[in-house]
Every structure is written in C-alpha cells, then in structure tokens.
Design a protein around this motif. Structure first.
Motif, PDB file in Angstrom:
ATOM      1  N   ASN A 158       1.144  -1.731  -0.184  1.00  0.00           N
ATOM      2  CA  ASN A 158       0.564  -0.474   0.099  1.00  0.00           C
ATOM      3  C   ASN A 158       0.897   1.132  -0.349  1.00  0.00           C
ATOM      4  O   ASN A 158       1.987   1.500   1.153  1.00  0.00           O
ATOM      5  N   GLY A 159       1.228   2.042  -1.073  1.00  0.00           N
ATOM      6  CA  GLY A 159       1.787   2.993  -1.337  1.00  0.00           C
ATOM      7  C   GLY A 159       1.323   4.325  -0.764  1.00  0.00           C
ATOM      8  O   GLY A 159       0.558   4.784  -0.034  1.00  0.00           O
ATOM      9  N   ASP A 160       1.865   5.470  -1.048  1.00  0.00           N
ATOM     10  CA  ASP A 160       1.924   6.796  -0.367  1.00  0.00           C
ATOM     11  C   ASP A 160       0.298   6.577  -0.847  1.00  0.00           C
ATOM     12  O   ASP A 160      -0.218   7.907   0.002  1.00  0.00           O
ATOM     13  N   ASN A 161      -0.011   6.831  -2.611  1.00  0.00           N
ATOM     14  CA  ASN A 161      -1.162   7.295  -2.814  1.00  0.00           C
ATOM     15  C   ASN A 161      -3.022   6.475  -2.255  1.00  0.00           C
ATOM     16  O   ASN A 161      -4.160   6.485  -2.349  1.00  0.00           O
ATOM     17  N   LYS A 162      -2.479   5.573  -1.564  1.00  0.00           N
ATOM     18  CA  LYS A 162      -3.630   4.398  -0.684  1.00  0.00           C
ATOM     19  C   LYS A 162      -4.217   5.463   0.160  1.00  0.00           C
ATOM     20  O   LYS A 162      -3.583   5.859   1.380  1.00  0.00           O
ATOM     21  N   GLU A 163      -5.541   5.335  -0.018  1.00  0.00           N
ATOM     22  CA  GLU A 163      -6.365   5.912   0.828  1.00  0.00           C
ATOM     23  C   GLU A 163      -6.413   4.972   2.645  1.00  0.00           C
ATOM     24  O   GLU A 163      -6.318   3.642   2.488  1.00  0.00           O
ATOM     25  N   GLY A 164      -5.793   6.073   3.459  1.00  0.00           N
ATOM     26  CA  GLY A 164      -5.472   5.081   4.822  1.00  0.00           C
ATOM     27  C   GLY A 164      -4.144   5.315   4.722  1.00  0.00           C
ATOM     28  O   GLY A 164      -3.674   5.293   6.598  1.00  0.00           O
ATOM     29  N   GLY A 165      -3.089   6.205   3.873  1.00  0.00           N
ATOM     30  CA  GLY A 165      -1.753   5.827   4.069  1.00  0.00           C
ATOM     31  C   GLY A 165      -0.629   4.606   3.712  1.00  0.00           C
ATOM     32  O   GLY A 165      -1.363   3.890   3.409  1.00  0.00           O
TER      33      GLY A 165
END
Length: 359
Positions: A168-175
């Motif tokens: 889950n990278g920087d642009n994922k919702e939730g961080g």
C-alpha cells in the motif's frame, strides 16, 4: 459464492492447458454461471425469497516455459456479471483475480497481483466450501486480496511455507502500509496441519469502527454500517489461525481456530462425506467477541451457526445443491421491520437451492 468444485476444475484446466500452451501457445478460457434461490427468515421479523447471481465469472489462464524447469504464468478472472437480471447487468464490470508469476521445481512459486490471500487459502476451509456462505463466520483478518506479492515454497518432506505482503503506497487511502501474512502447511498420510498469521498493519478497522457509523475498508473499498452490538475495535493486533484436516476414505474432517486480540475468537468444525457423485457437508461455527470489542458491544457477544449441504454432480460441468443455515445468539441479526424501523433478533435461518454450470 464459494467455489471448491470450480477451483478443482480450473486446476485441471491449468494442467491440461499447460500441454496445450506448449503446443499452440493458446490461453485456456474458463467460466461459470451460478444461480441460487434463498429463503431468508429472521425470527420475529421478515421472511424473504430472492433469486440471484451467486458469483458468475469468466477467466483466462496461460503459462509457458521460460527455461527448463521454470514456468511463467498469468490469470485474469472477471466477475459481477449479474447473470440473473438483464435489466440490472452492465456486463462484466468487476475483477476477482489478476496476477502474473513464475514457478520452478527448485524454488517454488512467486506471484504478484490480486488473488486470494495466503491466510484465506491456508485457514478458511469451512466458509470456502459452501456455495452461498452468507451466514458462515469468517473474516478476523484485514489484509485484502489486491496489491499482493505472494510466495509459496516447494514441499520439504510435506512442509510448505508461504508468505505474502500487501504493498500500500503513499497514494493509498489510509496511507502507506505493508501488512503481511505468513503460513506453514504440513501434509502427511492424509493429514494436514496449517498455521497462518496476518499482521493487520495499516490504518484499517476490522470492517467496523466500534461506533455503528459507516466505515470504509481501505483495502476492499467496501462500506459497512454496523450495529453497535457488532462493534469491533480499531487495532493492528495480529490474527492467528490454525487448521487441522484429515481424510478417512470418503470422509474429510476439518477443525479451525482463529483469534485476534480485542476482536474475537472463532471455532469451527466440519465434516464432508463424498459418495459417488454426491457430497454431504455439516459444519458448526462459534464466535465470541474478545476484550475491547466485547466491552463495547451492545448486547451480542456470542453467536454460532450450523450449516448443512447436499450437492449432486449432474455431469463433469454441472452440479446442483441444497444448503441450510441456522444461526443464533443474543441480538445477533439486524433487520428492518414492516414500518421501516431497525430491529434485532436472536435467531436467523436460511435455505438455499442453486445450480452451477462451469467449463
């Protein structure tokens, strides 16, 4: 929708498709249409009948030899066909599985993309056997089925090791987060022992936020509106699962245990008997809230479900089944009454009849 028989058929198609691919390099196309009718009854509440698409899919498989003993492979499976309702359906507009990978005789298998997670495939045998499975007790883990990098080792004298990480990278919702799963499966003389864990890392609730307010699962995108009595704590505690399965001629017995601190414990037992073209299954599952989730619950802290199935294979490409679900607890099931007001009940039962055609 649970696809034990379909998955076996796909595995067979993969093996036969490998030989075809080596000769013609053509992909293997597979699919299924699944229909079901359910009668859902809430004790003291509504009783409804519904006909629906239980998860029809269309998929493509392909693999090829990269080098002697090393194979590259790919899978794409699409769903959300809504094959029961032409007016409602917009065609295939959902993704179930999509991944690429490499496997070898000496190093095992590594694959990347969207697929059933390591924890689910190693532990959740009971809910994955039944077709409708609406009332089965499962889901003590947060890590979803997308953005996964997974690895499965070859067998070391019956012991297979697995690992998965969700990127889950920087642009994922939730961080940014990197939840991971580990699994160990040992098979010997018809006996299977499986242990798995999910780190549940990241800013995710266990599908619920403890307040009864709408909450989005940032892994699946699903938005749920739980009752207070279903409240679970927001935490990153690990989930641990243990499964023991054994085959005695035509009888398969399975026991499962899942636990997550401040969320819940789930126990499950199942027996599956195969007689010619027929399959009969009986399962019992019990869930009890734990710690903070139990303290925050409004009423229900325990519930259980009994599930029965009778399935008949009409041919190599079609089967029919009947399933029954009987659940109970303290204010476990919520519904809307005839005046549109929310209410709860201690008991719920469901009967399902279905048919599946697959190729």
């Amino acid at each position: 929708m649970k696809k034990t028989l379909i998955a076996s058929a796909i595995a067979a198609a993969t093996i036969s498709g490998t030989a075809m691919a080596q000769e013609s390099n053509l992909p293997t196309i597979y699919g299924n249409i699944q229909y079901a009718i359910t009668h859902d009854n809430f004790d003291g509440g509504p009783s409804t009948v519904d006909h629906f698409d239980n998860g029809s899919t269309l998929g493509i498989l392909h693999d090829h030899e990269i080098a002697p003993g090393i194979t590259g492979f790919f899978k794409l499976e699409l769903e959300d066909i809504e094959a029961d309702d032409k007016a409602k359906s917009s065609g295939i507009d959902g993704l179930d599985e999509a991944y690429i990978g490499v496997r070898g005789d000496s190093f095992g298998q590594v694959w990347v993309g969207s697929d059933d997670s390591m924890y689910e495939t190693s532990i959740d045998e009971i809910s994955n056997l039944f077709e409708v499975a609406t009332m089965n007790l499962t889901g003590l883990y947060d890590t979803g089925e997308g953005d996964l990098v997974q690895y499965m080792s070859p067998s070391f004298g019956g012991l297979t090791l697995g690992a998965a990480v969700q990127v889950n990278g920087d642009n994922k919702e939730g961080g940014k987060s990197y939840p991971y799963q580990l699994a160990a499966i040992y098979e010997v003389d018809g006996l299977e022992l499986a242990f798995s864990m999910d780190s549940n890392d990241g800013k995710l609730a266990y599908s619920k936020n403890g307040k009864g307010d709408p909450v989005a699962n940032t892994t699946t995108g699903e938005i749920t509106t739980p009752r207070d009595s279903d409240a679970m704590s927001v935490n990153n505690e690990n989930t641990y699962g243990l499964r023991v399965s054994g085959n005695l001629d035509n009888l398969r017995l399975t026991g499962q245990f899942q636990t997550r601190k401040d969320v819940a414990d789930i126990y499950g037992l199942m027996g599956v008997y195969t007689l010619g073209k027929n399959q009969f299954a009986l399962a019992y599952e019990y869930k009890e809230l734990d710690g903070d989730a139990k303290d925050n619950a409004d009423g229900e802290t325990k519930n259980d479900t009994i599930t029965l199935q009778a399935l008949h294979n009409l041919s190599d490409h079609m089967y029919v089944y009947v399933e029954g679900y009987f659940g109970g607890g303290d204010d476990v099931y919520n519904y809307t009454d005839s005046q549109g007001n929310p209410d709860v009940t201690d008991e719920r039962s469901m009967a399902a009849v279905g048919a599946v055609y697959y190729f």
